[in-house]
Design a protein around this motif. Structure first.
Motif, PDB file in Angstrom:
ATOM      1  N   ALA B 260      -3.777  14.638 -11.566  1.00  0.00           N
ATOM      2  CA  ALA B 260      -2.611  15.169 -10.841  1.00  0.00           C
ATOM      3  C   ALA B 260      -2.854  15.171  -9.336  1.00  0.00           C
ATOM      4  O   ALA B 260      -1.905  15.178  -8.551  1.00  0.00           O
ATOM      5  N   ASN B 261      -4.132  15.169  -8.936  1.00  0.00           N
ATOM      6  CA  ASN B 261      -4.449  15.230  -7.500  1.00  0.00           C
ATOM      7  C   ASN B 261      -4.854  13.875  -6.925  1.00  0.00           C
ATOM      8  O   ASN B 261      -5.432  13.806  -5.839  1.00  0.00           O
ATOM      9  N   PHE B 262      -4.604  12.803  -7.662  1.00  0.00           N
ATOM     10  CA  PHE B 262      -4.984  11.473  -7.190  1.00  0.00           C
ATOM     11  C   PHE B 262      -4.009  10.930  -6.141  1.00  0.00           C
ATOM     12  O   PHE B 262      -4.213   9.850  -5.606  1.00  0.00           O
ATOM     13  N   GLY B 263      -2.924  11.663  -5.904  1.00  0.00           N
ATOM     14  CA  GLY B 263      -1.944  11.192  -4.934  1.00  0.00           C
ATOM     15  C   GLY B 263      -0.966  10.182  -5.517  1.00  0.00           C
ATOM     16  O   GLY B 263      -0.214   9.532  -4.786  1.00  0.00           O
ATOM     17  N   LEU B 264      -0.966  10.037  -6.857  1.00  0.00           N
ATOM     18  CA  LEU B 264      -0.025   9.115  -7.497  1.00  0.00           C
ATOM     19  C   LEU B 264       1.314   9.814  -7.680  1.00  0.00           C
ATOM     20  O   LEU B 264       1.369  11.034  -7.789  1.00  0.00           O
ATOM     21  N   ASN B 265       2.389   9.034  -7.724  1.00  0.00           N
ATOM     22  CA  ASN B 265       3.692   9.598  -8.062  1.00  0.00           C
ATOM     23  C   ASN B 265       3.635  10.137  -9.476  1.00  0.00           C
ATOM     24  O   ASN B 265       3.107   9.482 -10.376  1.00  0.00           O
ATOM     25  N   LEU B 266       4.170  11.321  -9.686  1.00  0.00           N
ATOM     26  CA  LEU B 266       4.212  11.895 -11.028  1.00  0.00           C
ATOM     27  C   LEU B 266       5.639  12.303 -11.341  1.00  0.00           C
ATOM     28  O   LEU B 266       6.365  12.756 -10.467  1.00  0.00           O
TER      29      LEU B 266
END
Lengths: 116, 343
Positions: B260-266
């Protein structure tokens, strides 16, 4: 036929159900946040519900496997069931269940059905 | 722990069926992969949730169990010699100065690769936390979900809660050195190896283990220091067990975790991807299997296999931008058959 679901936050939903569907599927497919991680295989205990007292006698009793899986749930009592193991039938029209807090998903699954 | 660093072509997060098959498709494109998984074994949900349950919808395999599918995938990818890092949780994903990805895990491991594939399914498996008010304050001091060093529990007054293999194994292993050990379970039957249950009963007869029917309902103590566990019996009545340590073993549940903290769109804990390459909105980061979302997505293992195949084509362009990947069939290509070590 209908199932009434009390959510851990106090909200109540009256969901239309189809005969032969698992109560877990009814809850999930109406878009309510239920974990149901194993998808209905009686393998995870994240669809734990407390069944309304008056409905207990009408349910098919839990299998040994379901009782074992309930060991992975919390606040288990005599009203506890895994709702992936409750199949909707005419006798269960009006069934009332309360979703256990640990079976609440963080986010709702993709909405598959629409309706009131 | 000694920091360890490795470079590879592709880092795969998740060793479930889709992560494993990604090794195969990448391997056919001559791309090497490292695979990280929080579980101590391959297979993901297939191995953790339903190793003995039937699967009927794998093309060409009319019936197999979760464990059989895992075993067959491991056999299928063996020629490509993937490097597995089990029992490790991914922590952070950052860009290196030369544009590659740098993934770190909770053991201090560092993996560097031009491409990352998230095949994390429903997220990482973490222990279930009992819904006891205020339990977080005790975690790490008096409440533990795993035992790393047995010695740390010497002389402690322990309550173990649960009725599965973990609860029974640790009851048997910790009883000889604990100051006092009480096993608490909601019913007199256990879902554990019969031999371990028998050993527990022997220890109970010897007075080294006390068994109580019930479930932990409340913790008493202060500043994370536990004084007693309040146990609720089936009839609703309660009693205290004086204790300084609680070990709850109620199995695992899935949480998205550090991804969740990888900076990917979720989007509602899923990662949106395109349906040509299964790439996320972040370049050279792909998401395949149950963790991704796109219009019409079905969470089926076979969908993840298809996604892995298309992902591998696109991954090749990132790893070898100067080379063209020739499309070939394993049936007829002697090059692919050499890679598969059958020719």
């Amino acid at each position: 036929m209908f199932v009434t679901v009390h959510m851990p936050d106090g909200a109540t939903h009256r969901l239309e159900a189809l005969e032969g569907w698992r109560v877990m599927e009814v809850i999930r497919d109406w878009g309510l946040p239920i974990k149901a991680e194993c998808g209905g295989a009686c393998a995870c205990a994240t669809c734990h519900v407390w069944v309304g007292e008056e409905w207990l006698a009408k349910l098919v009793p839990p299998t040994a496997e379901e009782l074992e899986m309930l060991d992975g749930a919390f606040q288990v009592d005599e009203r506890s069931r895994l709702c992936c193991q409750i199949i909707m039938s005419k006798e269960l029209d009006g069934l009332v269940v309360e979703l256990a807090p640990e079976s609440l998903a963080d986010a709702p699954p993709e909405r598959l059905a629409v309706g009131g | 722990m000694q920091a360890s660093e490795a470079s590879t072509d592709v880092i795969i997060v998740g060793a479930g069926p889709v992560g494993l098959f990604a090794v195969f498709e990448l391997g056919l494109a001559k791309l090497k992969a490292h695979v990280v998984d929080i579980l101590d074994k391959p297979g993901g949900q297939c191995a953790e949730l339903y190793p003995e349950k039937p699967i009927y919808d794998i093309p060409g395999l009319p019936f197999c169990t979760g464990q059989e599918l895992t075993d067959r995938l491991l056999e299928q990818i063996r020629p490509f010699e993937p490097v597995f890092h089990f029992g490790e949780m991914v922590e952070a994903l950052t860009r290196t100065v030369d544009g590659k990805w740098r993934l770190t895990t909770d053991t201090g491991r560092v993996l560097i690769a031009p491409v990352v594939v998230i095949a994390a399914g429903g997220g990482s498996f973490v222990p279930k936390r009992p819904p006891i008010p205020g339990i977080e304050a005790y975690e790490g001091k008096s409440v533990f979900y795993a035992v790393r060093r047995i010695d740390a529990f010497r002389g402690r007054r322990i309550v173990i809660a649960g009725g599965g293999d973990s609860a029974l194994d640790w009851t048997v292993n910790l009883a000889p050195m604990a100051g006092q050990l009480t096993l608490v379970h909601r019913r007199p039957e256990f879902r554990a190896a019969p031999d371990t249950v028998r050993k527990m009963r022997e220890l109970e007869e010897q007075g080294l283990v006390r068994f109580e029917l019930g479930q932990p309902a409340e913790l008493k103590g202060s500043d994370g220091k536990l004084d007693a566990v309040v146990i609720k019996r089936t009839d609703g009545s309660t009693f205290d067990i004086e204790s300084d340590t609680l070990l709850p073993f109620f199995g695992l549940t899935m949480k998205l975790g550090p991804i969740a903290n990888f900076g990917l769109n979720l989007n509602e804990n899923l990662i949106p991807v395109d349906t040509a390459k299964f790439e996320t909105s972040t370049q050279a980061v792909f998401a395949i299997g149950d963790i991704n979302s796109y219009s019409g997505k079905l969470k089926l293992i076979l969908s993840g296999f298809h996604e892995a195949a298309l992902m591998a084509q696109a991954a090749h362009r990132y790893v070898h931008p100067d080379k063209t990947l020739r499309f070939q069939y394993t049936t007829s290509s002697s090059e692919l058959q050499r890679l598969l070590k059958v020719a």
